[in-house]
Motif scaffolding. Structure first.
Motif, PDB file in Angstrom:
ATOM      1  N   VAL A  74      -3.245   7.232   0.986  1.00  0.00           N
ATOM      2  CA  VAL A  74      -2.486   6.023   0.669  1.00  0.00           C
ATOM      3  C   VAL A  74      -3.294   5.178  -0.305  1.00  0.00           C
ATOM      4  CG1 VAL A  74      -1.532   3.882   1.623  1.00  0.00           C
ATOM      5  CG2 VAL A  74      -1.415   5.979   2.957  1.00  0.00           C
ATOM      6  N   LEU A  75      -2.605   4.570  -1.259  1.00  0.00           N
ATOM      7  CA  LEU A  75      -3.245   3.630  -2.170  1.00  0.00           C
ATOM      8  C   LEU A  75      -2.348   2.412  -2.267  1.00  0.00           C
ATOM      9  CD1 LEU A  75      -5.518   3.001  -4.205  1.00  0.00           C
ATOM     10  CD2 LEU A  75      -4.031   3.964  -5.969  1.00  0.00           C
ATOM     11  N   VAL A  76      -2.845   1.272  -1.847  1.00  0.00           N
ATOM     12  CA  VAL A  76      -2.090   0.029  -1.904  1.00  0.00           C
ATOM     13  C   VAL A  76      -2.538  -0.732  -3.140  1.00  0.00           C
ATOM     14  CG1 VAL A  76      -1.561  -2.136  -0.729  1.00  0.00           C
ATOM     15  CG2 VAL A  76      -1.914  -0.042   0.605  1.00  0.00           C
ATOM     16  N   SER A  77      -1.579  -1.138  -3.961  1.00  0.00           N
ATOM     17  CA  SER A  77      -1.919  -1.891  -5.171  1.00  0.00           C
ATOM     18  C   SER A  77      -0.854  -2.946  -5.422  1.00  0.00           C
ATOM     19  CB  SER A  77      -2.041  -0.956  -6.373  1.00  0.00           C
ATOM     20  OG  SER A  77      -0.804  -0.337  -6.644  1.00  0.00           O
ATOM     21  N   GLN A  78      -1.188  -3.877  -6.304  1.00  0.00           N
ATOM     22  CA  GLN A  78      -0.253  -4.929  -6.673  1.00  0.00           C
ATOM     23  C   GLN A  78       0.370  -4.589  -8.015  1.00  0.00           C
ATOM     24  OE1 GLN A  78      -2.412  -8.606  -6.523  1.00  0.00           O
ATOM     25  NE2 GLN A  78      -2.653  -8.532  -4.319  1.00  0.00           N
ATOM     26  N   CYS A  79       1.557  -5.105  -8.255  1.00  0.00           N
ATOM     27  CA  CYS A  79       2.305  -4.770  -9.472  1.00  0.00           C
ATOM     28  C   CYS A  79       1.587  -5.194 -10.747  1.00  0.00           C
ATOM     29  CB  CYS A  79       3.687  -5.414  -9.433  1.00  0.00           C
ATOM     30  SG  CYS A  79       4.757  -4.725  -8.172  1.00  0.00           S
ATOM     31  N   SER A  83      -5.034  -0.731 -11.086  1.00  0.00           N
ATOM     32  CA  SER A  83      -5.520  -0.064  -9.881  1.00  0.00           C
ATOM     33  C   SER A  83      -6.539   1.005 -10.248  1.00  0.00           C
ATOM     34  CB  SER A  83      -4.370   0.594  -9.131  1.00  0.00           C
ATOM     35  OG  SER A  83      -3.457  -0.374  -8.698  1.00  0.00           O
TER      36      SER A  83
END
Length: 101
Positions: A74-79, A83
């Motif tokens: 999983v990789l959580v990033s912001q728009c 990243s």
């Protein structure tokens, strides 16, 4: 139950740290209370990392598994931010060119 040895205890501490278990806490008066090994083992078991036989072996398996997985699950990033994605490649791929920078 495995008898604690200095290396075994160190591996248990490292495994617990790697799994996000705090080394202890400071109370309201500033006194440090270390996490007991029994608590570390119970929390690791609840997280499906039973550290009873040999925590050093589990730590090695955990570290080895991270290198064998090419991409993180999983990789959580912001728009609106750039990243960074960790990538693990075999040593034979050292001349591989990556695009995207």
């Amino acid at each position: 139950m495995t008898l604690p040895t200095p290396g075994n205890q160190d591996a248990l501490t490292q495994l617990a740290d790697r799994c996000g278990i705090a080394a202890g806490y400071h109370d309201i008066w500033g006194n440090f209370h270390p996490t007991p090994d029994q608590t570390r083992r119970a929390l690791l078991t609840a997280m499906h990392f039973p550290a009873e036989p040999d925590p050093a072996t589990l730590l090695d398996e955990l570290e080895d598994g991270e290198w064998r997985r090419m991409l993180p699950p999983v990789l959580v990033s912001q728009c609106d931010t750039q990243s960074v994605m960790p990538l693990s490649l075999p040593k034979s791929e050292e001349n591989l060119r990556l695009w995207g920078h």
